[in-house]
Scaffold this motif. Structure first.
Motif, PDB file in Angstrom:
ATOM      1  N   ASN A 182      31.829  58.249  14.685  1.00 43.35           N
ATOM      2  CA  ASN A 182      32.514  57.833  15.904  1.00 43.35           C
ATOM      3  C   ASN A 182      34.179  57.919  15.689  1.00 43.35           C
ATOM      4  N   THR A 183      34.837  58.815  16.217  1.00 40.15           N
ATOM      5  CA  THR A 183      36.147  58.879  16.092  1.00 40.15           C
ATOM      6  C   THR A 183      36.876  59.332  17.244  1.00 40.15           C
ATOM      7  N   ALA A 184      38.273  58.744  17.542  1.00 46.58           N
ATOM      8  CA  ALA A 184      39.101  59.273  18.446  1.00 46.58           C
ATOM      9  C   ALA A 184      39.408  60.420  18.419  1.00 46.58           C
TER      10      ALA A 184
ATOM     11  N   TYR B 116      31.270  63.180  24.125  1.00 47.87           N
ATOM     12  CA  TYR B 116      32.537  62.793  24.383  1.00 47.87           C
ATOM     13  C   TYR B 116      32.564  61.607  25.414  1.00 47.87           C
TER      14      TYR B 116
ATOM     15  N   GLU C 170      42.122  56.407  25.323  1.00 51.20           N
ATOM     16  CA  GLU C 170      41.250  56.789  24.168  1.00 51.20           C
ATOM     17  C   GLU C 170      39.945  57.209  24.747  1.00 51.20           C
TER      18      GLU C 170
ATOM     19  N   ARG D 164      41.743  67.345  22.496  1.00 52.40           N
ATOM     20  CA  ARG D 164      41.757  66.876  23.928  1.00 52.40           C
ATOM     21  C   ARG D 164      42.179  68.244  24.819  1.00 52.40           C
TER      22      ARG D 164
ATOM     23  N   ASN E 149      36.646  59.040  22.908  1.00 55.13           N
ATOM     24  CA  ASN E 149      36.034  59.103  21.665  1.00 55.13           C
ATOM     25  C   ASN E 149      34.941  60.324  21.336  1.00 55.13           C
TER      26      ASN E 149
END
Length: 593
Positions: free
Chosen positions: A11-13, A64, A47, A19, A49
């Motif tokens: 689980n990352t930004a 997403y 933010e 994007r 993720n």
């Protein structure tokens, strides 16, 4: 796809470049979205993720997530919107309508069948095979499922609306929906509410035909009338089980009262039975030493055994539908228990309020009213565990079918080794194939040549010894196994039976843990085994779901505990040593310096 719990890998930004790429992918997948709507879904300064997960069948999926709600999921490099997105923009996908009772099947993992599709007056949406589409219910255009079209619109019409319509990937109330804020669909009235073409309500679950779905027409209305709005819109209140019982004329569960007007509805009766079995199990079955207790074990080993004679406990026929929802109600409304997810997707009862007024005032029914079910002990209890009887069997392969035709055994027939030996012996004697000069040999005829010899042996081998004949026959058959638990019907499966696997692994700071899997194959409850080991070695244990394995759990106990696991399985449970793998990894005695 998300009917069962999934495992989160990371689980990352999201990065800036990713994007922008996501915006382009969304625009390509949903071209009807405007630039403003795209900016709302993928804001530049908030933010977002990226969550990588493994579905229960092992599929790698990318989510997403914005504001804790999954907006899109990517499968095999293709992007799909979730119901959270479709509730905001319901018109971005072509939608097929169905009746509210069908939603229960979609939640369970079923696909939408064409006989269950409600055709509006304007006709079916124009889709091609594989196109992404949504599913809605009558009188509400808020989508409740997302999938791909199984066939094109033209093929749907030409097939007279028979067969599979939408291959469902994600639905309202599945585990992907539960990953978000668990909000419900908005009420969005349909522009076209007249002229509905009603099809039958058949559908399939996991590729197998199910019974015909209930008719959603009012029994007192004329054939052209649709169901009243109240009946169609109340998806939460309309029970599929109730409709089936009404169609089949089944009696309401529980004792019938003289006045039918005063009789309880099936859901209310099942709710009352569920609460009775729950309180009975807590008061007379569960011990403090058993906690934490797996919720599935609590249901199977305690609640079912507390069900009164002549009644059947079925959570699906209650208003809760699922054990987790029932236990959540017992925790929030009654403060009887505390349930916690000790491992991902595995819930346990960690605390019981024994001083609760409702629990203390509950009167346990007489023993004569209870169906006593066999309870597996945890290594220290009174009822002994009895290991299953495991035998190796063989099924007739296509190559060997000519050899077994005289005995009327065709391909796929499962036989015991002794039966195989008798049939081969009878065939040899019937065809006078015993060597006259040496009775220990059998002459090879064309049938035996084709069935048992390799191509290189066709011209060289003219006879075989009896033992060689039998061993070659068994080697060319498909091996199977049969497991018989005491008092139960035999379970037959192809291939080799999986042994109980014991291994030692290293975790952080080089700490050792012992891992045990495949206990379920031998009728052992992983939670019970974990509790027994925890008592024996005074070390902590946890249960973990095995990725890609259906209904299997891994037992992990702290430290290198192979000798204690060996004693428990061999001495107490009496599992034969040949069905346990990894015992040789135990440290040898007398080698410490």
């Amino acid at each position: 796809m998300f009917a069962r719990p999934f495992r989160v890998k990371s689980n990352t930004a999201i990065k800036g470049s990713d994007r922008r790429k996501l915006k382009a992918d969304i625009s390509a997948a949903l071209p009807s979205l405007s630039a403003e709507e795209l900016s709302e879904l993928v804001p530049n300064k908030e933010e977002l993720n990226v969550v990588k997960i493994y579905a229960h069948k092992g599929d790698a999926v990318t989510l997403y997530v914005l504001h804790k709600n999954p907006l899109f999921f990517e499968l095999e490099k293709r992007l799909y919107p979730t119901v959270y997105v479709l509730w905001r923009y319901p018109a971005v996908l072509p939608a097929f309508r169905t009746w509210p009772p069908v939603l229960q099947k979609l939640i369970g993992g079923a696909d939408l069948m064409l006989p269950g599709v409600v055709v509006p007056s304007i006709g079916l949406p124009d889709v091609k095979q594989g196109d992404c589409c949504a599913v809605t219910v009558v009188d509400n255009r808020a989508p409740v499922a997302v999938g791909t079209a199984a066939v094109s619109s033209a093929e749907m019409r030409s097939s007279a609306m028979k067969g599979r319509g939408v291959c469902v990937l994600h639905s309202y109330m599945d585990n992907l929906w539960a990953f978000g804020d668990k909000s419900g669909p908005p009420s969005l009235p349909e522009a076209d509410s007249e002229g509905l073409g009603v099809n039958g309500d058949e559908y399939e679950e996991d590729g197998e035909e199910e019974e015909e779905a209930e008719k959603c027409l009012d029994k007192n209305s004329s054939p052209g009338e649709t169901v009243p709005d109240k009946a169609c819109c109340a998806m939460e209140e309309l029970s599929l089980a109730e409709q089936e019982e009404e169609e089949k004329g089944e009696k309401v569960i529980g004792e019938e009262e003289g006045n039918q007007d005063d009789q309880k509805m099936p859901q209310e009766t099942m709710d009352a039975l569920l609460l009775q079995c729950f309180l009975h199990a807590l008061k007379s079955k569960v011990k403090k030493s058993e906690l934490p207790l797996l919720t599935s074990t609590f249901l199977r080993n305690h609640m079912f055994s507390c069900c009164p004679s002549g009644k059947q406990l079925d959570i699906k026929k209650s208003s809760y539908k699922k054990l987790s929802k029932f236990l959540q109600a017992m925790q929030q409304q009654h403060n009887l228990v505390r349930v916690k997810e000790l491992a991902k997707g595995v819930e346990s009862i960690v605390e019981v309020d024994w001083k609760n007024r409702e629990l203390r005032s509950f009167n346990v029914p007489g023993e004569a009213d209870i169906e006593v079910a066999p309870v597996q002990d945890g290594g220290e209890a009174e009822t002994p565990y009895r290991p299953p009887e495991i035998t190796t069997t063989y099924s007739v392969s296509p190559r060997l079918e000519p050899l077994f035709l005289d005995a009327n055994k065709r391909k796929g027939t499962i036989l015991q080794p002794a039966e195989v030996r008798d049939i081969v012996t009878e065939y040899v004697k019937k065809n006078d194939l015993v060597d006259e000069n040496n009775k220990n040999y059998v002459t090879i005829n064309p049938t035996l040549c084709d069935c048992l010899l390799e191509k290189s042996e066709y011209h060289d081998v003219e006879s075989l010894k009896w033992d060689d004949l039998f061993s070659r026959t068994l080697a060319r058959m498909h091996e199977c196994y049969q497991v018989v638990f005491p008092g139960q019907a035999p379970i037959r499966k192809k291939g080799h039976i999986e042994p109980i696997d014991i291994s030692v692994a290293s975790r952080g700071s080089n700490k050792k843990v012992t891992l045990i899997k495949n206990l379920e194959v031998y009728g052992l409850d992983p939670a019970v085994v974990a509790t027994a080991l925890q008592r024996r070695v005074q070390a902590s244990s946890v249960l973990q779901p095995i990725p890609g394995s259906k209904d299997k759990v891994l037992v992990q106990i702290q430290g290198s505990q192979i000798p204690q696991v060996s004693k428990l399985l061999l001495d107490h449970y009496q599992i034969p040593r040949k069905y346990i793998q990894g015992l040789e990894k135990a440290p040898k005695a007398g080698k410490k310096k």
